[in-house]
Design an enzyme around this catalytic site. Structure first.
Site, PDB file in Angstrom:
ATOM      1  N   LYS A  84       0.879  -1.180   0.000  1.00  0.00           N
ATOM      2  CA  LYS A  84       0.000   0.000   0.000  1.00  0.00           C
ATOM      3  C   LYS A  84       0.910   1.221   0.000  1.00  0.00           C
ATOM      4  CE  LYS A  84      -1.908   2.902   2.229  1.00  0.00           C
ATOM      5  NZ  LYS A  84      -1.681   4.349   1.960  1.00  0.00           N
ATOM      6  N   GLU A 112       9.210   1.087  11.201  1.00  0.00           N
ATOM      7  CA  GLU A 112      10.270   2.092  11.108  1.00  0.00           C
ATOM      8  C   GLU A 112       9.567   3.425  11.224  1.00  0.00           C
ATOM      9  OE1 GLU A 112      12.409   4.748  10.233  1.00  0.00           O
ATOM     10  OE2 GLU A 112      12.720   4.067   8.156  1.00  0.00           O
ATOM     11  N   CYS A 158      13.200  10.549   8.298  1.00  0.00           N
ATOM     12  CA  CYS A 158      12.932  10.125   9.671  1.00  0.00           C
ATOM     13  C   CYS A 158      14.171  10.240  10.545  1.00  0.00           C
ATOM     14  CB  CYS A 158      12.390   8.704   9.675  1.00  0.00           C
ATOM     15  SG  CYS A 158      13.388   7.595   8.700  1.00  0.00           S
ATOM     16  N   GLU A 175       8.916  15.808  16.224  1.00  0.00           N
ATOM     17  CA  GLU A 175       9.437  15.640  14.864  1.00  0.00           C
ATOM     18  C   GLU A 175       8.760  16.656  13.945  1.00  0.00           C
ATOM     19  OE1 GLU A 175       8.410  11.956  12.762  1.00  0.00           O
ATOM     20  OE2 GLU A 175      10.501  11.867  12.140  1.00  0.00           O
TER      21      GLU A 175
HETATM   22  P1  ADP Z   1       2.649  10.693   7.516  1.00  0.00           P
HETATM   23  O1  ADP Z   1       1.993  11.450   8.605  1.00  0.00           O
HETATM   24  O2  ADP Z   1       4.083  10.974   7.381  1.00  0.00           O
HETATM   25  O3  ADP Z   1       1.906  10.702   6.214  1.00  0.00           O
HETATM   26  P2  ADP Z   1       1.469   8.196   8.255  1.00  0.00           P
HETATM   27  O4  ADP Z   1       1.924   7.307   9.349  1.00  0.00           O
HETATM   28  O5  ADP Z   1       0.164   8.891   8.408  1.00  0.00           O
HETATM   29  O6  ADP Z   1       2.655   9.189   8.019  1.00  0.00           O
HETATM   30  O7  ADP Z   1       1.417   7.395   6.880  1.00  0.00           O
HETATM   31  C1  ADP Z   1       2.342   6.422   6.496  1.00  0.00           C
HETATM   32  C2  ADP Z   1       1.599   5.319   5.754  1.00  0.00           C
HETATM   33  O8  ADP Z   1       0.651   4.746   6.642  1.00  0.00           O
HETATM   34  C3  ADP Z   1       0.795   5.808   4.549  1.00  0.00           C
HETATM   35  O9  ADP Z   1       0.843   4.816   3.532  1.00  0.00           O
HETATM   36  C4  ADP Z   1      -0.598   5.916   5.109  1.00  0.00           C
HETATM   37  O10 ADP Z   1      -1.614   5.798   4.133  1.00  0.00           O
HETATM   38  C5  ADP Z   1      -0.635   4.747   6.053  1.00  0.00           C
HETATM   39  N1  ADP Z   1      -1.631   4.853   7.130  1.00  0.00           N
HETATM   40  C6  ADP Z   1      -2.140   5.963   7.700  1.00  0.00           C
HETATM   41  N2  ADP Z   1      -3.069   5.643   8.626  1.00  0.00           N
HETATM   42  C7  ADP Z   1      -3.146   4.297   8.645  1.00  0.00           C
HETATM   43  C8  ADP Z   1      -3.917   3.345   9.396  1.00  0.00           C
HETATM   44  N3  ADP Z   1      -4.807   3.733  10.301  1.00  0.00           N
HETATM   45  N4  ADP Z   1      -3.703   2.034   9.166  1.00  0.00           N
HETATM   46  C9  ADP Z   1      -2.803   1.621   8.265  1.00  0.00           C
HETATM   47  N5  ADP Z   1      -2.064   2.459   7.521  1.00  0.00           N
HETATM   48  C10 ADP Z   1      -2.220   3.777   7.700  1.00  0.00           C
END
Ligand code: ADP
Length: 489
Positions: free
Chosen positions: A180, A256, A290, A386
């Site tokens: 994904k 990570e 990161c 961060e």
């Molecule tokens: P950022 O804030 O840097 O975008 P996120 O942790 O929100 O970091 O996103 C990193 C990845 O995790 C993206 O692919 C995002 O779509 C996915 N993501 C965000 N929320 C969820 C969730 N509840 N469950 C699984 N994946 C998620």
């Protein structure tokens, strides 16, 4: 505006490009001018179900994939690496369009990714078990077996490297995957997937489902037929996945996550060199990294000169159209832009001394001036949280013991750096700082052979290196009874 040909915008399931079940699409935005680049098929739970079913079928014991020799899996990965190198210019330009990073850097990241794939290609037939002299009349050994169907959830800051960090070790180990990509940057994951198809990796082994986190990402995390999730992203979402996803089926989780990494500069350092290194540590990839060294601790004897130099370097940093020869493009999207500007505001209001930048650049696109705050205190928001943008915080310290305590006073523990010519200081720092990677007189030196990951809230498990591939295998212990009587006398 540079024109980049976009060939793939659909989901990739079981070796076919398909629309999402709902037929929904979502826009991916150009961070240079805030316009829609293209609409991409939006995956959700129904699509994840199909992708996981394809990956499960491809993992079945008599499948084409499972019957390949380990060395043949390696050969397929070597071919993929060659195709990445072949198409590096195109993939780099596509990345720049979607993500905003300078095109030279984006192309270099594709070649870097090819080398990561080569490293794991070489590992495929070298995943070794042990023979063990167990108690009892048995012959005992361990088999390292693929963990199964693996989900990879990707961030937007290094889309192609993150894609191969998840896919290459999984395939080397014999797993199948559902990826994904981040919703901000889905295009290059799809373009690299087309290379996977070209290589001839069997159907269902790699499936890619773009979509949003709380829908497609969550469906993948909680899927009962997914044996492992490898996630790179925020600590907040990482915690959510770690607490909720294994509750379904005890799936393996590697994470990570974020960081607030310290880089400590001692009095004996060459100020010019140290300031350059600290600048790169903080501003690399526009600070969207990161492991960015965003807390720069500088010893009091050189503090004032260092601050002046750091400000001068930041003011010289070139920011602009990432298709030109600049050091920094726009931030990835409007949310990140607003978040970083909020932190800059917090720095100003919180009493830190602004010595460079401090504002957006221009009035179109998500460009932010390289920003340096001096006289930052440990309890300020910009020293604790961060930021993920082009903001460096400089803090003053007096003694070694003081600075190690302050460096460790963080929920994070991803990277740490020290600049000194004193071997005792360097090694004592290496020993006492709590971080997954520590760099001495260098920063962010990452390499496919070196494990990468975090202490504390920066993550769980390691990617790359020997440790990286071991996250994709289960250990099967075998004990075979030996004959108790003489045979065929
Ligand atoms: P950022 O804030 O840097 O975008 P996120 O942790 O929100 O970091 O996103 C990193 C990845 O995790 C993206 O692919 C995002 O779509 C996915 N993501 C965000 N929320 C969820 C969730 N509840 N469950 C699984 N994946 C998620």
């Amino acid at each position: 505006m540079v024109k980049v040909d976009i060939k793939y915008t659909k989901l990739f399931i079981n070796n076919e490009w398909v629309d999402s079940v709902s037929k929904k699409t979502f826009p991916t935005i150009n961070p240079q001018d805030e316009t829609v680049i293209v609409q991409v098929a939006e995956g959700d739970k129904a699509d994840i179900d199909l992708a996981v079913a394809a990956a499960k079928k491809a993992f079945y014991r008599y499948s084409e994939w499972r019957k390949l020799d380990a060395s043949q899996r390696g050969h397929l990965l070597y071919k993929l690496a060659d195709l990445l190198d072949r198409d590096a210019d195109y993939l780099g330009e596509l990345e720049t369009l979607d993500c905003g990073k300078p095109v030279k850097q984006a192309i270099a990241e594709v070649h870097w990714s090819a080398n990561v794939v080569r490293y794991f290609a070489g590992k495929a037939d070298k995943i070794l078990g042990n023979t063990i002299p167990a108690d009892g009349e048995v012959l005992s050994f361990t088999l390292k077996e693929p963990v199964g169907v693996c989900g990879g959830i990707l961030p937007w800051n290094y889309p192609i490297p993150m894609f191969v960090y998840k896919v290459a070790p999984a395939l080397a180990a014999g797993c199948t995957v559902v990826i994904k990509p981040a919703e901000q940057t889905p295009l290059t994951a799809l373009a690299v997937t087309a290379l996977i198809k070209e290589v001839g990796i069997p159907a269902g082994v790699v499936n890619v489902v773009p979509g949003y986190g709380p829908t497609a990402g969550a469906a993948l995390s909680y899927h009962p037929d997914v044996d492992k999730i490898a996630f790179t992203g925020s600590t907040e979402v990482g915690k959510l996945i770690l607490t909720a996803a294994p509750a379904v089926n005890l799936k393996r989780i590697t994470l990570e996550l974020g960081g607030k990494s310290p880089l400590v500069v001692f009095n004996d350092a060459d100020i010019d060199e140290a300031a350059e290194l600290a600048h790169k540590a903080a501003f690399s990839n526009g600070g969207q990294c990161c492991v960015a060294g965003t807390r720069t601790y500088v010893q009091s004897g050189i503090y004032d000169k260092f601050v002046a130099k750091a400000a001068e370097i930041a003011k010289r940093r070139t920011v602009g159209n990432p298709f030109t020869d600049v050091q920094q493009g726009p931030q990835v999207d409007s949310d990140m832009f607003a978040k970083v500007m909020g932190y800059i505001d917090a720095g100003k209001k919180g009493g830190a001394r602004l010595v460079a930048g401090g504002d957006r650049q221009g009035n179109k696109g998500y460009y932010i001036q390289p920003t340096v705050f001096a006289d930052v205190q440990d309890n300020m928001k910009i020293a604790r949280e961060e930021i993920f943008g082009p903001v460096q915080s400089i803090l003053k310290f007096d003694t070694f013991e003081e600075v190690v305590d302050r460096a460790n006073d963080s929920n994070y523990g991803l990277g740490a750096g020290v600049i000194t010519n004193d071997i005792n200081i360097a090694l004592a720092f290496v020993r006492h700082v709590r971080a997954g990677s520590v760099w001495v007189n260098v920063y962010e030196h990452v390499s496919p052979q070196l494990p990468f990951g975090g202490f504390k809230e920066s993550g769980l498990g390691r990617e790359m290196g020997e440790d990286g591939i071991l996250q994709y295998v289960e250990n099967k212990t075998v004990a075979v009874s030996l004959p108790k009587k003489p045979l065929q006398k």
